[in-house]
Enzyme design. Structure first.
Site, PDB file in Angstrom:
ATOM      1  N   GLU A 200       0.802  -1.231   0.000  1.00 22.25           N
ATOM      2  CA  GLU A 200       0.000   0.000   0.000  1.00 22.25           C
ATOM      3  C   GLU A 200       0.833   1.279   0.000  1.00 22.25           C
ATOM      4  O   GLU A 200       0.460   2.259  -0.624  1.00 22.25           O
ATOM      5  CB  GLU A 200      -0.952   0.013   1.208  1.00 22.25           C
ATOM      6  CG  GLU A 200      -2.020  -1.067   1.113  1.00 22.25           C
ATOM      7  CD  GLU A 200      -3.012  -1.014   2.261  1.00 22.25           C
ATOM      8  OE1 GLU A 200      -3.635   0.039   2.464  1.00 22.25           O
ATOM      9  OE2 GLU A 200      -3.142  -2.025   2.976  1.00 22.25           O
ATOM     10  N   HIS A 216       7.961 -27.003   3.763  1.00 18.07           N
ATOM     11  CA  HIS A 216       7.273 -28.110   3.086  1.00 18.07           C
ATOM     12  C   HIS A 216       6.874 -27.733   1.667  1.00 18.07           C
ATOM     13  O   HIS A 216       6.129 -28.475   1.028  1.00 18.07           O
ATOM     14  CB  HIS A 216       6.062 -28.534   3.918  1.00 18.07           C
ATOM     15  CG  HIS A 216       6.458 -28.976   5.309  1.00 18.07           C
ATOM     16  ND1 HIS A 216       6.801 -30.273   5.600  1.00 18.07           N
ATOM     17  CD2 HIS A 216       6.617 -28.271   6.446  1.00 18.07           C
ATOM     18  CE1 HIS A 216       7.133 -30.369   6.885  1.00 18.07           C
ATOM     19  NE2 HIS A 216       7.036 -29.156   7.417  1.00 18.07           N
ATOM     20  N   LYS A 309     -13.862  -0.435  -3.613  1.00 20.41           N
ATOM     21  CA  LYS A 309     -14.939  -0.162  -2.645  1.00 20.41           C
ATOM     22  C   LYS A 309     -16.097   0.570  -3.331  1.00 20.41           C
ATOM     23  O   LYS A 309     -17.257   0.277  -3.106  1.00 20.41           O
ATOM     24  CB  LYS A 309     -14.398   0.658  -1.474  1.00 20.41           C
ATOM     25  CG  LYS A 309     -13.505  -0.167  -0.532  1.00 20.41           C
ATOM     26  CD  LYS A 309     -13.041   0.622   0.678  1.00 20.41           C
ATOM     27  CE  LYS A 309     -12.187  -0.265   1.579  1.00 20.41           C
ATOM     28  NZ  LYS A 309     -11.596   0.425   2.718  1.00 20.41           N
TER      29      LYS A 309
HETATM   30  O1  PA5 Z   1      -4.915   0.556   4.860  1.00 21.12           O
HETATM   31  C1  PA5 Z   1      -5.933   0.642   4.204  1.00 21.12           C
HETATM   32  O2  PA5 Z   1      -6.335   1.714   3.716  1.00 21.12           O
HETATM   33  C2  PA5 Z   1      -6.774  -0.592   3.962  1.00 21.12           C
HETATM   34  O3  PA5 Z   1      -6.030  -1.756   4.163  1.00 21.12           O
HETATM   35  C3  PA5 Z   1      -8.004  -0.561   4.884  1.00 21.12           C
HETATM   36  O4  PA5 Z   1      -7.609  -0.731   6.213  1.00 21.12           O
HETATM   37  C4  PA5 Z   1      -9.020  -1.636   4.479  1.00 21.12           C
HETATM   38  O5  PA5 Z   1      -9.475  -1.406   3.180  1.00 21.12           O
HETATM   39  C5  PA5 Z   1     -10.212  -1.678   5.421  1.00 21.12           C
HETATM   40  O6  PA5 Z   1     -10.743  -0.410   5.625  1.00 21.12           O
HETATM   41  P1  PA5 Z   1     -11.070   0.053   7.114  1.00 21.12           P
HETATM   42  O7  PA5 Z   1      -9.770   0.011   7.839  1.00 21.12           O
HETATM   43  O8  PA5 Z   1     -11.600   1.435   6.988  1.00 21.12           O
HETATM   44  O9  PA5 Z   1     -12.062  -0.925   7.624  1.00 21.12           O
END
Ligand code: PA5
Length: 314
Positions: A200, A216, A309
């Site tokens: 990310e 394994h 999303k």
């Molecule tokens: O880091 C991020 O932006 C994502 O991994 C979010 O955590 C993930 O999409 C879930 O969203 P939220 O944390 O708002 O539930």
């Protein structure tokens, strides 16, 4: 806030918060439900609660049928709007379970209010993965582990500069390679965090695998020089890992040596498991930041997650 400022302030996120308290022995088991940056907190909590507590981490829509009223469910979503977590919440309510919700707002907070559930608030304005310290502190306090919060804050503050130096070197070694992060059972959630932070923040692929399972399968894949030369390998481990696991780490190092490839082994520093896990996590967070710099990427936007999303909502 800039990514660098949030990272600099990460140790300060470890702050004791006033919460309701839960006693784990009052429940048959605990479900941690959450995705991405809000899901990893459940993996950490499972490790920190120890193997005397039956717990599962759900990163999916489905609440297993064996989860009934005598289970505790913790639904965490930083935004409070993550579909999978909301499905788990709705299903839990249908079964007469009253989950504890943790979010900065969103539907999770609204539903918690409407249904009279405990809602633990998080500070607003952070990308979810940059709020790990807040989420972890809140849950540690919920389970009566306030002392862990205090020592982690101090430990990270104390080691911040050396952690940043270490991370800078590691980021350089990962640049232009596919990072592969190996872990032990005690460092598995951290390796997952490294992977997801590199995905990310640095906007690049990264994979992780864990001992002993990787002995394994994964280890055979190393035979292909064409592919392994595209990768840069790291191994995270903990001094308290089972001695057989430590032996396996040593064997893995020998295998790498024989193949002529570098396997950089990184151990967490600290007296307690939480300090060592937080230490390794902080190293990984900085690695992902420095790697983003090397790739000229802005660590903050996650456009494709937003796209997915949005597409699911439409
Ligand atoms: O880091 C991020 O932006 C994502 O991994 C979010 O955590 C993930 O999409 C879930 O969203 P939220 O944390 O708002 O539930």
């Amino acid at each position: 806030m800039k990514a660098i400022d949030m990272l600099e302030d990460f140790p300060k996120q470890f702050e004791v918060v006033k919460t309701e308290k839960v006693k784990v022995d009052q429940y048959k088991g605990i479900v941690f439900s959450g995705m991405g940056g809000s899901g990893i907190v459940g993996d950490f909590m499972r490790l920190l609660l120890g193997d005397g507590v039956l717990s599962i981490s759900i990163k999916d829509y489905k609440l297993p049928s064996f989860v009934e009223k005598d289970w505790l469910i913790v639904c965490s979503s930083y935004s409070g709007n993550t579909e999978e977590t909301l499905y788990i919440l709705e299903e839990a309510l249908r079964r007469g379970i009253k989950p504890i919700c943790i979010s900065s707002g969103g539907k999770l907070r609204d539903i918690a209010k409407k249904e009279g559930l405990i809602h633990l608030p998080l500070p607003e304005g952070y990308p979810p993965r940059y709020a790990l310290g807040f989420m972890l502190s809140t849950l540690l306090c919920l389970f009566g582990m306030e002392e862990s919060v205090k020592i982690t804050r101090e430990h990270l503050q104390q080691h911040k500069e050396s952690i940043k130096e270490k991370a800078q070197d590691i980021a350089k070694s990962l640049y232009a390679y596919l990072p592969i992060v190996y872990a032990t059972p005690l460092t598995e959630p951290v390796a997952t965090r490294w992977k997801t932070q590199i995905n990310e923040n640095s906007k690049t692929l990264c994979y992780n695998a864990t001992l002993p399972e990787m002995h394994h399968n994964e280890i055979v894949g190393l035979e292909n020089p064409q592919i392994r030369n595209l990768c840069s390998f790291l191994m995270l481990c903990d001094p308290e890992d089972n001695p057989r696991i430590i032996k396996r780490v040593e064997i893995t190092q020998e295998i790498f040596k024989d193949l002529g490839i570098l396997l950089k082994t990184i151990k967490g520093e600290g007296q307690t498991l939480i300090e060592r896990l937080a230490y390794l996590t902080y190293v990984g967070d900085w690695v992902s930041f420095y790697l983003a710099e090397l790739y000229h990427q802005d660590p903050l936007p996650v456009k494709v997650i937003d796209f997915v999303k949005r597409s699911l909502r439409d």
